[in-house]
Design a protein around this motif. Structure first.
Motif, PDB file in Angstrom:
ATOM      1  N   PRO A 121     -32.198   4.600 -14.227  1.00  0.00           N
ATOM      2  CA  PRO A 121     -33.067   3.694 -14.985  1.00  0.00           C
ATOM      3  C   PRO A 121     -33.572   2.512 -14.147  1.00  0.00           C
ATOM      4  O   PRO A 121     -34.686   2.046 -14.346  1.00  0.00           O
ATOM      5  CB  PRO A 121     -32.166   3.196 -16.126  1.00  0.00           C
ATOM      6  CG  PRO A 121     -31.140   4.259 -16.289  1.00  0.00           C
ATOM      7  CD  PRO A 121     -30.915   4.811 -14.910  1.00  0.00           C
ATOM      8  N   GLU A 122     -32.750   2.050 -13.220  1.00  0.00           N
ATOM      9  CA  GLU A 122     -33.161   0.914 -12.390  1.00  0.00           C
ATOM     10  C   GLU A 122     -34.354   1.264 -11.513  1.00  0.00           C
ATOM     11  O   GLU A 122     -35.268   0.471 -11.327  1.00  0.00           O
ATOM     12  CB  GLU A 122     -31.979   0.440 -11.541  1.00  0.00           C
ATOM     13  CG  GLU A 122     -32.193  -0.875 -10.871  1.00  0.00           C
ATOM     14  CD  GLU A 122     -32.409  -2.032 -11.837  1.00  0.00           C
ATOM     15  OE1 GLU A 122     -33.255  -2.885 -11.526  1.00  0.00           O
ATOM     16  OE2 GLU A 122     -31.756  -2.076 -12.894  1.00  0.00           O
ATOM     17  N   PHE A 123     -34.354   2.455 -10.949  1.00  0.00           N
ATOM     18  CA  PHE A 123     -35.457   2.867 -10.082  1.00  0.00           C
ATOM     19  C   PHE A 123     -36.617   3.486 -10.862  1.00  0.00           C
ATOM     20  O   PHE A 123     -37.668   3.742 -10.291  1.00  0.00           O
ATOM     21  CB  PHE A 123     -34.961   3.824  -8.992  1.00  0.00           C
ATOM     22  CG  PHE A 123     -34.241   3.117  -7.887  1.00  0.00           C
ATOM     23  CD1 PHE A 123     -34.955   2.468  -6.888  1.00  0.00           C
ATOM     24  CD2 PHE A 123     -32.864   3.084  -7.847  1.00  0.00           C
ATOM     25  CE1 PHE A 123     -34.296   1.802  -5.875  1.00  0.00           C
ATOM     26  CE2 PHE A 123     -32.198   2.423  -6.842  1.00  0.00           C
ATOM     27  CZ  PHE A 123     -32.917   1.769  -5.849  1.00  0.00           C
ATOM     28  N   HIS A 132     -36.392  -3.744  -2.291  1.00  0.00           N
ATOM     29  CA  HIS A 132     -35.206  -4.600  -2.330  1.00  0.00           C
ATOM     30  C   HIS A 132     -34.029  -3.878  -3.005  1.00  0.00           C
ATOM     31  O   HIS A 132     -32.888  -4.000  -2.570  1.00  0.00           O
ATOM     32  CB  HIS A 132     -35.506  -5.903  -3.078  1.00  0.00           C
ATOM     33  CG  HIS A 132     -36.458  -6.790  -2.359  1.00  0.00           C
ATOM     34  ND1 HIS A 132     -37.754  -6.959  -2.778  1.00  0.00           N
ATOM     35  CD2 HIS A 132     -36.319  -7.531  -1.233  1.00  0.00           C
ATOM     36  CE1 HIS A 132     -38.375  -7.786  -1.967  1.00  0.00           C
ATOM     37  NE2 HIS A 132     -37.529  -8.140  -1.005  1.00  0.00           N
ATOM     38  N   LYS A 133     -34.338  -3.143  -4.056  1.00  0.00           N
ATOM     39  CA  LYS A 133     -33.292  -2.387  -4.745  1.00  0.00           C
ATOM     40  C   LYS A 133     -32.691  -1.329  -3.833  1.00  0.00           C
ATOM     41  O   LYS A 133     -31.473  -1.168  -3.766  1.00  0.00           O
ATOM     42  CB  LYS A 133     -33.853  -1.726  -6.011  1.00  0.00           C
ATOM     43  CG  LYS A 133     -34.240  -2.707  -7.087  1.00  0.00           C
ATOM     44  CD  LYS A 133     -34.867  -1.980  -8.257  1.00  0.00           C
ATOM     45  CE  LYS A 133     -35.394  -2.934  -9.293  1.00  0.00           C
ATOM     46  NZ  LYS A 133     -36.030  -2.229 -10.416  1.00  0.00           N
ATOM     47  N   MET A 134     -33.549  -0.608  -3.111  1.00  0.00           N
ATOM     48  CA  MET A 134     -33.055   0.424  -2.191  1.00  0.00           C
ATOM     49  C   MET A 134     -32.230  -0.210  -1.077  1.00  0.00           C
ATOM     50  O   MET A 134     -31.183   0.316  -0.696  1.00  0.00           O
ATOM     51  CB  MET A 134     -34.215   1.233  -1.612  1.00  0.00           C
ATOM     52  CG  MET A 134     -33.749   2.374  -0.721  1.00  0.00           C
ATOM     53  SD  MET A 134     -32.605   3.519  -1.516  1.00  0.00           S
ATOM     54  CE  MET A 134     -33.712   4.431  -2.532  1.00  0.00           C
ATOM     55  N   ALA A 135     -32.674  -1.347  -0.573  1.00  0.00           N
ATOM     56  CA  ALA A 135     -31.924  -2.044   0.473  1.00  0.00           C
ATOM     57  C   ALA A 135     -30.551  -2.473  -0.050  1.00  0.00           C
ATOM     58  O   ALA A 135     -29.552  -2.376   0.668  1.00  0.00           O
ATOM     59  CB  ALA A 135     -32.712  -3.253   0.974  1.00  0.00           C
ATOM     60  N   ALA A 136     -30.484  -2.923  -1.298  1.00  0.00           N
ATOM     61  CA  ALA A 136     -29.203  -3.327  -1.886  1.00  0.00           C
ATOM     62  C   ALA A 136     -28.265  -2.130  -2.031  1.00  0.00           C
ATOM     63  O   ALA A 136     -27.062  -2.238  -1.757  1.00  0.00           O
ATOM     64  CB  ALA A 136     -29.432  -3.992  -3.238  1.00  0.00           C
ATOM     65  N   VAL A 137     -28.798  -0.984  -2.431  1.00  0.00           N
ATOM     66  CA  VAL A 137     -27.980   0.230  -2.561  1.00  0.00           C
ATOM     67  C   VAL A 137     -27.439   0.644  -1.191  1.00  0.00           C
ATOM     68  O   VAL A 137     -26.244   0.939  -1.040  1.00  0.00           O
ATOM     69  CB  VAL A 137     -28.792   1.385  -3.200  1.00  0.00           C
ATOM     70  CG1 VAL A 137     -28.042   2.701  -3.092  1.00  0.00           C
ATOM     71  CG2 VAL A 137     -29.091   1.068  -4.657  1.00  0.00           C
ATOM     72  N   ILE A 138     -28.294   0.631  -0.191  1.00  0.00           N
ATOM     73  CA  ILE A 138     -27.875   1.015   1.170  1.00  0.00           C
ATOM     74  C   ILE A 138     -26.852   0.027   1.711  1.00  0.00           C
ATOM     75  O   ILE A 138     -25.829   0.431   2.286  1.00  0.00           O
ATOM     76  CB  ILE A 138     -29.099   1.144   2.098  1.00  0.00           C
ATOM     77  CG1 ILE A 138     -29.941   2.355   1.665  1.00  0.00           C
ATOM     78  CG2 ILE A 138     -28.672   1.270   3.560  1.00  0.00           C
ATOM     79  CD1 ILE A 138     -31.300   2.432   2.338  1.00  0.00           C
TER      80      ILE A 138
END
Length: 162
Positions: A121-123, A132-138
């Motif tokens: 749901p976030e993506f 930024h979300k992908m960077a936080a996950v990584i």
């Protein structure tokens, strides 16, 4: 009703937390116990924060908010107790298969909640913060991986033989 979503979240995350607690309760060594404990604590903090935001955003009363989070918070210790009882009272012949199934359930719920309930749901939103979300996950993956690497040298004690 928007309240159904949060109520479903509380139930799903509580079941997930019980199974994570079971994984801690059936840990076979100190290394496995510490690794699971740190991983699950980090994960549970993120889940509690997300659940709290969802409950707040849906306008639940303070009483509902406290009751929902209390149910969620108590579910992991309940699972730990259940896992410890499994380790204590099952015979050696059934213990291995039972522990395998319980760990598989805990892993499956972890994958389901992480990817389908939180990240999916976030993506799915179309906001500009996707990078930024992908960077936080990584970054989170790197931090947890590095922590697990550091914990690799913890001496192993087989609890099943104690």
């Amino acid at each position: 009703s928007s309240g159904i979503n949060a109520e479903y979240g509380v139930i799903a995350l509580s079941i997930h937390s019980i199974l994570e607690g079971v994984a801690i309760g059936v840990a076979g060594s100190i290394q496995e116990l510490v690794t699971l404990f740190i991983s699950i604590i980090v994960h549970e903090v993120c889940l509690a924060f997300t659940l709290g935001l969802k409950l707040f955003a849906e306008g639940h009363t303070p009483k509902q908010f406290v009751l929902s989070l209390t149910c969620f918070v108590l579910s992991c210790p309940l699972g730990i107790v259940a896992g410890a009882l499994v380790m204590r009272y099952l015979s050696a012949s059934t213990l291995s298969n039972t522990v395998f199934v319980l760990k598989a359930l805990a892993t499956g719920t972890f994958v389901q909640v992480t990817f389908f309930e939180i990240l999916g749901p976030e993506f799915a939103t179309r906001y500009a913060n996707q990078l930024h979300k992908m960077a936080a996950v990584i970054l989170g993956f790197i931090i947890i991986s590095f922590t697990m690497y550091l914990l690799h040298d913890i001496p192993t004690v087989d609890f099943c033989k104690l």
